[in-house]
Design a protein around this motif. Sequence first.
Motif, PDB file in Angstrom:
ATOM      1  N   VAL A 152       8.367  -6.688 -24.400  1.00 49.48           N
ATOM      2  CA  VAL A 152       8.556  -8.016 -24.992  1.00 49.48           C
ATOM      3  C   VAL A 152       9.472  -7.929 -26.207  1.00 49.48           C
ATOM      4  O   VAL A 152      10.413  -8.722 -26.359  1.00 49.48           O
ATOM      5  N   ARG A 153       9.216  -6.953 -27.064  1.00 50.40           N
ATOM      6  CA  ARG A 153      10.038  -6.784 -28.264  1.00 50.40           C
ATOM      7  C   ARG A 153      11.493  -6.494 -27.886  1.00 50.40           C
ATOM      8  O   ARG A 153      12.430  -7.035 -28.486  1.00 50.40           O
ATOM      9  N   ASN A 154      11.680  -5.665 -26.862  1.00 53.39           N
ATOM     10  CA  ASN A 154      13.037  -5.322 -26.439  1.00 53.39           C
ATOM     11  C   ASN A 154      13.758  -6.527 -25.827  1.00 53.39           C
ATOM     12  O   ASN A 154      14.964  -6.716 -26.031  1.00 53.39           O
ATOM     13  N   LEU A 155      13.021  -7.334 -25.059  1.00 52.57           N
ATOM     14  CA  LEU A 155      13.620  -8.530 -24.471  1.00 52.57           C
ATOM     15  C   LEU A 155      14.088  -9.489 -25.561  1.00 52.57           C
ATOM     16  O   LEU A 155      15.197 -10.038 -25.504  1.00 52.57           O
ATOM     17  N   GLY A 231       7.041 -12.833 -23.741  1.00 50.85           N
ATOM     18  CA  GLY A 231       8.180 -12.905 -24.644  1.00 50.85           C
ATOM     19  C   GLY A 231       8.542 -14.334 -24.996  1.00 50.85           C
ATOM     20  O   GLY A 231       8.928 -14.629 -26.132  1.00 50.85           O
ATOM     21  N   PHE A 232       8.399 -15.238 -24.029  1.00 51.02           N
ATOM     22  CA  PHE A 232       8.675 -16.648 -24.305  1.00 51.02           C
ATOM     23  C   PHE A 232       7.664 -17.205 -25.300  1.00 51.02           C
ATOM     24  O   PHE A 232       8.015 -17.970 -26.200  1.00 51.02           O
ATOM     25  N   LEU A 233       6.406 -16.826 -25.145  1.00 53.72           N
ATOM     26  CA  LEU A 233       5.398 -17.249 -26.119  1.00 53.72           C
ATOM     27  C   LEU A 233       5.728 -16.703 -27.508  1.00 53.72           C
ATOM     28  O   LEU A 233       5.563 -17.391 -28.521  1.00 53.72           O
ATOM     29  N   TYR A 234       6.194 -15.473 -27.545  1.00 55.76           N
ATOM     30  CA  TYR A 234       6.572 -14.881 -28.842  1.00 55.76           C
ATOM     31  C   TYR A 234       7.735 -15.663 -29.447  1.00 55.76           C
ATOM     32  O   TYR A 234       7.739 -15.951 -30.647  1.00 55.76           O
ATOM     33  N   LEU A 235       8.707 -16.036 -28.625  1.00 52.88           N
ATOM     34  CA  LEU A 235       9.834 -16.831 -29.118  1.00 52.88           C
ATOM     35  C   LEU A 235       9.337 -18.154 -29.692  1.00 52.88           C
ATOM     36  O   LEU A 235       9.783 -18.591 -30.755  1.00 52.88           O
ATOM     37  N   LEU A 236       8.387 -18.799 -28.981  1.00 55.20           N
ATOM     38  CA  LEU A 236       7.839 -20.060 -29.484  1.00 55.20           C
ATOM     39  C   LEU A 236       7.072 -19.860 -30.785  1.00 55.20           C
ATOM     40  O   LEU A 236       7.079 -20.729 -31.662  1.00 55.20           O
ATOM     41  N   SER A 237       6.414 -18.706 -30.931  1.00 54.51           N
ATOM     42  CA  SER A 237       5.695 -18.434 -32.186  1.00 54.51           C
ATOM     43  C   SER A 237       6.670 -18.294 -33.344  1.00 54.51           C
ATOM     44  O   SER A 237       6.383 -18.711 -34.473  1.00 54.51           O
ATOM     45  N   VAL A 238       7.850 -17.710 -33.081  1.00 54.26           N
ATOM     46  CA  VAL A 238       8.885 -17.608 -34.119  1.00 54.26           C
ATOM     47  C   VAL A 238       9.369 -18.998 -34.504  1.00 54.26           C
ATOM     48  O   VAL A 238       9.544 -19.303 -35.700  1.00 54.26           O
ATOM     49  N   VAL A 239       9.565 -19.862 -33.502  1.00 51.00           N
ATOM     50  CA  VAL A 239       9.971 -21.242 -33.776  1.00 51.00           C
ATOM     51  C   VAL A 239       8.939 -21.930 -34.661  1.00 51.00           C
ATOM     52  O   VAL A 239       9.289 -22.632 -35.625  1.00 51.00           O
ATOM     53  N   GLN A 240       7.658 -21.738 -34.359  1.00 50.25           N
ATOM     54  CA  GLN A 240       6.603 -22.358 -35.172  1.00 50.25           C
ATOM     55  C   GLN A 240       6.662 -21.881 -36.619  1.00 50.25           C
ATOM     56  O   GLN A 240       6.487 -22.676 -37.548  1.00 50.25           O
ATOM     57  N   LYS A 241       6.911 -20.606 -36.828  1.00 44.88           N
ATOM     58  CA  LYS A 241       7.005 -20.070 -38.191  1.00 44.88           C
ATOM     59  C   LYS A 241       8.199 -20.680 -38.922  1.00 44.88           C
ATOM     60  O   LYS A 241       8.115 -21.009 -40.116  1.00 44.88           O
ATOM     61  N   LEU A 242       9.313 -20.847 -38.218  1.00 40.18           N
ATOM     62  CA  LEU A 242      10.523 -21.381 -38.853  1.00 40.18           C
ATOM     63  C   LEU A 242      10.349 -22.844 -39.243  1.00 40.18           C
ATOM     64  O   LEU A 242      10.876 -23.289 -40.264  1.00 40.18           O
ATOM     65  N   THR A 243       9.613 -23.609 -38.430  1.00 36.70           N
ATOM     66  CA  THR A 243       9.418 -25.026 -38.746  1.00 36.70           C
ATOM     67  C   THR A 243       8.447 -25.219 -39.909  1.00 36.70           C
ATOM     68  O   THR A 243       8.407 -26.300 -40.504  1.00 36.70           O
ATOM     69  N   SER A 244       7.664 -24.178 -40.220  1.00 41.50           N
ATOM     70  CA  SER A 244       6.705 -24.285 -41.328  1.00 41.50           C
ATOM     71  C   SER A 244       7.277 -23.739 -42.639  1.00 41.50           C
ATOM     72  O   SER A 244       6.594 -23.759 -43.662  1.00 41.50           O
ATOM     73  N   MET A 245       8.517 -23.252 -42.617  1.00 41.41           N
ATOM     74  CA  MET A 245       9.145 -22.726 -43.830  1.00 41.41           C
ATOM     75  C   MET A 245       9.501 -23.863 -44.783  1.00 41.41           C
ATOM     76  O   MET A 245       9.529 -25.032 -44.391  1.00 41.41           O
ATOM     77  N   ASP A 246       9.759 -23.521 -46.007  1.00 36.35           N
ATOM     78  CA  ASP A 246      10.154 -24.503 -47.016  1.00 36.35           C
ATOM     79  C   ASP A 246      11.492 -24.056 -47.647  1.00 36.35           C
ATOM     80  O   ASP A 246      11.500 -23.130 -48.456  1.00 36.35           O
TER      81      ASP A 246
END
Length: 260
Positions: A152-155, A231-246
């Motif tokens: 997943v990390r490599n993908l 890997g797609f779930l991991y990508l979505l988790s990154v998106v969630q973190k980015l939308t919660s940034m300030d």
Amino acid sequence: MTILTRDIYQCNVVPLERKPLEFYRASLDAPPFAELDFDDVPIEIQPTLCLINWLRARGMDVRMTDSREVIESETDNCLRVDKDPIGPSLQPIVGLHDSFRMIAPRHADNEYDLPNEDYFSVASKLLPITDDSVDEYLGPTRMSRPSIRVRVRNLFRGGHYDPKAIKCRNVETKSDGTPCIMLMCKCLSSKSSVMHQVTAVLEDEPNGKYRVEESNCSCMKGEHFCSHSIGFLYLLSVVQKLTSMDPPQTQEQFEETITG
């Protein structure tokens, strides 16, 4: 009314001569069956193959394995928004395709009735996706195979996911009619040049949960715990973190970072 074969198959796009399509491909300005006359030949009596190619000409991922109901619904939606063909040729389809095996299109009279590219807004409303929640969703199978985490990390780091190709749309489960959102992404196989279609189905409500049984991938594993799905779930988790940034990172900034 007499319906001629040339009317159904739109011979202004597909020539009448009995020659292989490749012979004409260079001169075609639209994919085969890209223009169908639904006034003379309504959707209900159009051949399934014609509808599928009409939809594929507009970038829709539909196949002969999809139900007639799904194909007609997708056609209605494209007509409703005047969706145009996207180019002179169809993109090849690979792998198994059963994205609608356990779900059906859902009409909510909003922008997600057809595939929509605004996945940032959708991901930010879902239950946060974490490593622990993925283990909870997928159970001991994933936890007992640590090599999946490495793949997943490599993908993800290798750019196998195209964030600009992510789309989301309204669906509902066939089992109990639960309103859901399906997110779709393409993932390049790590072992071949095959492009897999990955779908993640999540409940359409605040903190909506991931629906394991309704989500899948077109790879040979195809279900739940393949590295492409995780890997797609991991990508979505990154998106969630980015939308919660300030301040929050935008979808355009994210896609530029991933694709370079």
